[in-house]
Scaffold this active site. Structure first.
Site, PDB file in Angstrom:
ATOM      1  N   GLY A   4       0.848  -1.203   0.000  1.00 20.43           N
ATOM      2  CA  GLY A   4       0.000   0.000   0.000  1.00 20.43           C
ATOM      3  C   GLY A   4       0.874   1.241   0.000  1.00 20.43           C
ATOM      4  O   GLY A   4       0.576   2.237   0.672  1.00 20.43           O
ATOM      5  N   GLY A  21      -0.395   5.040  -1.087  1.00 20.59           N
ATOM      6  CA  GLY A  21      -1.420   5.774  -0.340  1.00 20.59           C
ATOM      7  C   GLY A  21      -0.836   6.949   0.426  1.00 20.59           C
ATOM      8  O   GLY A  21       0.347   7.279   0.277  1.00 20.59           O
ATOM      9  N   GLN A  22      -1.686   7.542   1.276  1.00 14.02           N
ATOM     10  CA  GLN A  22      -1.277   8.777   1.973  1.00 14.02           C
ATOM     11  C   GLN A  22      -0.068   8.538   2.881  1.00 14.02           C
ATOM     12  O   GLN A  22       0.911   9.265   2.824  1.00 14.02           O
ATOM     13  CB  GLN A  22      -2.455   9.308   2.800  1.00 14.02           C
ATOM     14  CG  GLN A  22      -2.185  10.687   3.382  1.00 14.02           C
ATOM     15  CD  GLN A  22      -3.067  11.002   4.592  1.00 14.02           C
ATOM     16  OE1 GLN A  22      -3.726  10.117   5.143  1.00 14.02           O
ATOM     17  NE2 GLN A  22      -3.078  12.253   4.993  1.00 14.02           N
ATOM     18  N   ASP A  33       1.962  -1.797  -4.489  1.00 13.83           N
ATOM     19  CA  ASP A  33       0.597  -1.283  -4.424  1.00 13.83           C
ATOM     20  C   ASP A  33      -0.234  -2.050  -5.455  1.00 13.83           C
ATOM     21  O   ASP A  33       0.316  -2.656  -6.366  1.00 13.83           O
ATOM     22  CB  ASP A  33       0.570   0.226  -4.714  1.00 13.83           C
ATOM     23  CG  ASP A  33      -0.623   0.897  -4.064  1.00 13.83           C
ATOM     24  OD1 ASP A  33      -0.468   1.458  -2.959  1.00 13.83           O
ATOM     25  OD2 ASP A  33      -1.733   0.832  -4.639  1.00 13.83           O
ATOM     26  N   ILE A  34      -1.544  -1.958  -5.303  1.00 15.13           N
ATOM     27  CA  ILE A  34      -2.417  -2.682  -6.246  1.00 15.13           C
ATOM     28  C   ILE A  34      -2.366  -2.058  -7.640  1.00 15.13           C
ATOM     29  O   ILE A  34      -2.570  -2.732  -8.645  1.00 15.13           O
ATOM     30  CB  ILE A  34      -3.873  -2.759  -5.713  1.00 15.13           C
ATOM     31  CG1 ILE A  34      -4.763  -3.630  -6.598  1.00 15.13           C
ATOM     32  CG2 ILE A  34      -4.503  -1.404  -5.543  1.00 15.13           C
ATOM     33  CD1 ILE A  34      -5.353  -4.772  -5.863  1.00 15.13           C
ATOM     34  N   ASP A  51      -1.363  -7.280  -4.994  1.00 21.82           N
ATOM     35  CA  ASP A  51      -2.691  -7.266  -4.379  1.00 21.82           C
ATOM     36  C   ASP A  51      -2.543  -7.831  -2.956  1.00 21.82           C
ATOM     37  O   ASP A  51      -2.215  -9.007  -2.774  1.00 21.82           O
ATOM     38  CB  ASP A  51      -3.628  -8.144  -5.236  1.00 21.82           C
ATOM     39  CG  ASP A  51      -5.008  -8.305  -4.608  1.00 21.82           C
ATOM     40  OD1 ASP A  51      -5.223  -7.839  -3.467  1.00 21.82           O
ATOM     41  OD2 ASP A  51      -5.871  -8.927  -5.263  1.00 21.82           O
ATOM     42  N   TYR A 103     -15.076   0.058   9.393  1.00 29.60           N
ATOM     43  CA  TYR A 103     -13.630   0.317   9.494  1.00 29.60           C
ATOM     44  C   TYR A 103     -13.152   0.104  10.936  1.00 29.60           C
ATOM     45  O   TYR A 103     -12.159  -0.585  11.192  1.00 29.60           O
ATOM     46  CB  TYR A 103     -13.384   1.755   9.035  1.00 29.60           C
ATOM     47  CG  TYR A 103     -11.968   2.264   9.165  1.00 29.60           C
ATOM     48  CD1 TYR A 103     -10.930   1.689   8.445  1.00 29.60           C
ATOM     49  CD2 TYR A 103     -11.686   3.367   9.981  1.00 29.60           C
ATOM     50  CE1 TYR A 103      -9.645   2.192   8.551  1.00 29.60           C
ATOM     51  CE2 TYR A 103     -10.404   3.877  10.075  1.00 29.60           C
ATOM     52  CZ  TYR A 103      -9.383   3.280   9.363  1.00 29.60           C
ATOM     53  OH  TYR A 103      -8.112   3.784   9.466  1.00 29.60           O
ATOM     54  N   LYS A 163     -10.611  -2.667  12.427  1.00 32.62           N
ATOM     55  CA  LYS A 163      -9.372  -2.308  13.133  1.00 32.62           C
ATOM     56  C   LYS A 163      -9.331  -2.961  14.523  1.00 32.62           C
ATOM     57  O   LYS A 163      -8.284  -3.426  14.961  1.00 32.62           O
ATOM     58  CB  LYS A 163      -9.241  -0.776  13.248  1.00 32.62           C
ATOM     59  CG  LYS A 163      -8.895  -0.095  11.924  1.00 32.62           C
ATOM     60  CD  LYS A 163      -7.518  -0.516  11.427  1.00 32.62           C
ATOM     61  CE  LYS A 163      -7.149   0.086  10.101  1.00 32.62           C
ATOM     62  NZ  LYS A 163      -5.903  -0.458   9.523  1.00 32.62           N
TER      63      LYS A 163
HETATM   64  C1  AKB Z   1     -10.405   8.039   8.730  1.00 37.82           C
HETATM   65  O1  AKB Z   1     -10.920   9.168   8.850  1.00 37.82           O
HETATM   66  O2  AKB Z   1     -11.020   7.048   8.340  1.00 37.82           O
HETATM   67  C2  AKB Z   1      -8.956   7.862   9.102  1.00 37.82           C
HETATM   68  C3  AKB Z   1      -8.776   7.413  10.516  1.00 37.82           C
HETATM   69  C4  AKB Z   1      -9.105   8.296  11.627  1.00 37.82           C
HETATM   70  O3  AKB Z   1      -8.336   6.313  10.727  1.00 37.82           O
HETATM   71  N1  AKB Z   1      -8.250   9.092   8.896  1.00 37.82           N
END
Ligand code: AKB
Length: 320
Positions: free
Chosen positions: A9, A12-13, A35-36, A53, A143, A147
């Site tokens: 990855g 990415g940022q 990266d993909i 991937d 998300y 996590k």
């Molecule tokens: C998001 O906004 O999804 C991320 C985070 C806080 O993990 N920047």
């Protein structure tokens, strides 16, 4: 111990900036970026890049074997706002990529892993102010759920198989070098781009929504400090809370107005408001401070001038 580092990855940022720092630190021939998607334009001479991937276990294993990788930074993930639109896809990417890398460490193919967690592991039932390292965690986003599950998997692999995996719960990260993709905290970057390009910004959060944030330089320093810490200082798996700044869109817009007096902000909250409302406003990072001496350095004034000064150049300089 194998010395090479793999970044999954890398476009990415976080990956864009972290890969560069790792190359400077360890040598360009020691870091393999993946990266993909292939990078836009030519890969600069001396930089190693493979298309990969993160959810393809055989391909990740082959890449690790081919390059004799010792350390993996697994940064591929779907962030909070995008994940809400594709929950199953987000779960598959965020979980399968982690389990693939944890298994490689369990099988002795790699020695060390960095995997980012997030303040999204907290939810509406967690304390909102100065949220502690350990407290009630009932995330309401896919998300956050991924996590939190990931943190538990890391802990399991460390306890059961002795895997050296390290993690940080990143707050919203702010940088001018690369754009984020699909987070709830992204407004705090978009606002600078719009302030410079159009002089106004339509914010998708309400004016008083305070969220934990951090300048990318602090976040990268935290990541490398944790990865370089003695194992004895971090001998129990913890996705560490780290705190930088806490501010609202109104606080940030006032700071921007200090440098761009005509800047205007409007508020039009959308579905991301409820995500933000479920997250902490500020973070207690005393365990990171105690275990590996973490301390943020960049305040809101510094962050604002750094963003404006650098974006002034990059946004208005034509690419050759
Ligand atoms: C998001 O906004 O999804 C991320 C985070 C806080 O993990 N920047």
């Amino acid at each position: 111990m194998k010395s090479k580092t793999l970044v999954i990855g890398a476009s990415g940022q976080i990956g864009t900036e972290l890969t560069h720092q790792l190359r400077v630190l360890y040598g360009f021939d020691q870091v393999i970026a993946t990266d993909i998607q292939p990078p836009v334009g030519e890969i600069p001479e001396g930089e190693l890049f493979d298309v990969l991937d993160a959810t393809d276990g055989d391909a990740v294993r082959a890449c690790v074997e081919k390059h004799q990788i010792g350390t993996v930074y697994l940064l591929a993930a779907m962030l909070s706002a995008t994940a809400e639109k594709a929950p199953r896809k987000a779960w598959d990417l965020n979980m399968n990529s982690l389990l693939i890398v944890l298994d490689l460490a369990k099988d002795g193919l790699i020695d060390k892993i960095f995997w980012p967690s997030s303040i999204a592991v907290f939810g509406p039932t967690s304390p909102k102010q100065n949220t502690p390292q350990a407290c009630v965690m009932e995330p309401t986003t896919v998300y956050g759920i991924s996590k939190l599950a990931g943190e538990n998997w890391c802990s399991y692999y460390q306890n059961k198989y002795g895997v050296d995996v390290r993690s940080i719960r990143y707050p919203g990260l702010i940088s001018w070098k690369a754009l984020p993709g699909g987070g709830t905290t992204d407004y705090a970057i978009a606002i600078f781009h719009e302030a410079l390009k159009t002089g106004s910004y339509n914010c998708f959060l309400t004016e008083n929504t305070v969220l934990p944030m951090m300048h990318m330089d602090d976040a990268l320093r935290a990541t490398l400090e944790l990865m370089h810490a003695d194992l004895s200082d971090v001998n129990q798996f913890k996705a560490y809370n780290i705190a930088g700044l806490s501010f609202s869109p109104k606080d940030l817009s006032k700071n921007i107005q200090g440098q761009i007096p005509n800047f205007k902000i409007l508020y039009q909250p959308d579905f991301r408001q409820s995500i933000a409302d479920s997250w902490p406003s500020s973070i207690d990072d005393s365990e990171a401070a105690q275990d590996w001496k973490w301390k943020a350095q960049i305040d809101l004034d510094h962050l604002t001038s750094d963003m404006i000064n650098n974006l002034k150049t990059t946004l208005f300089t034509p690419n050759d």
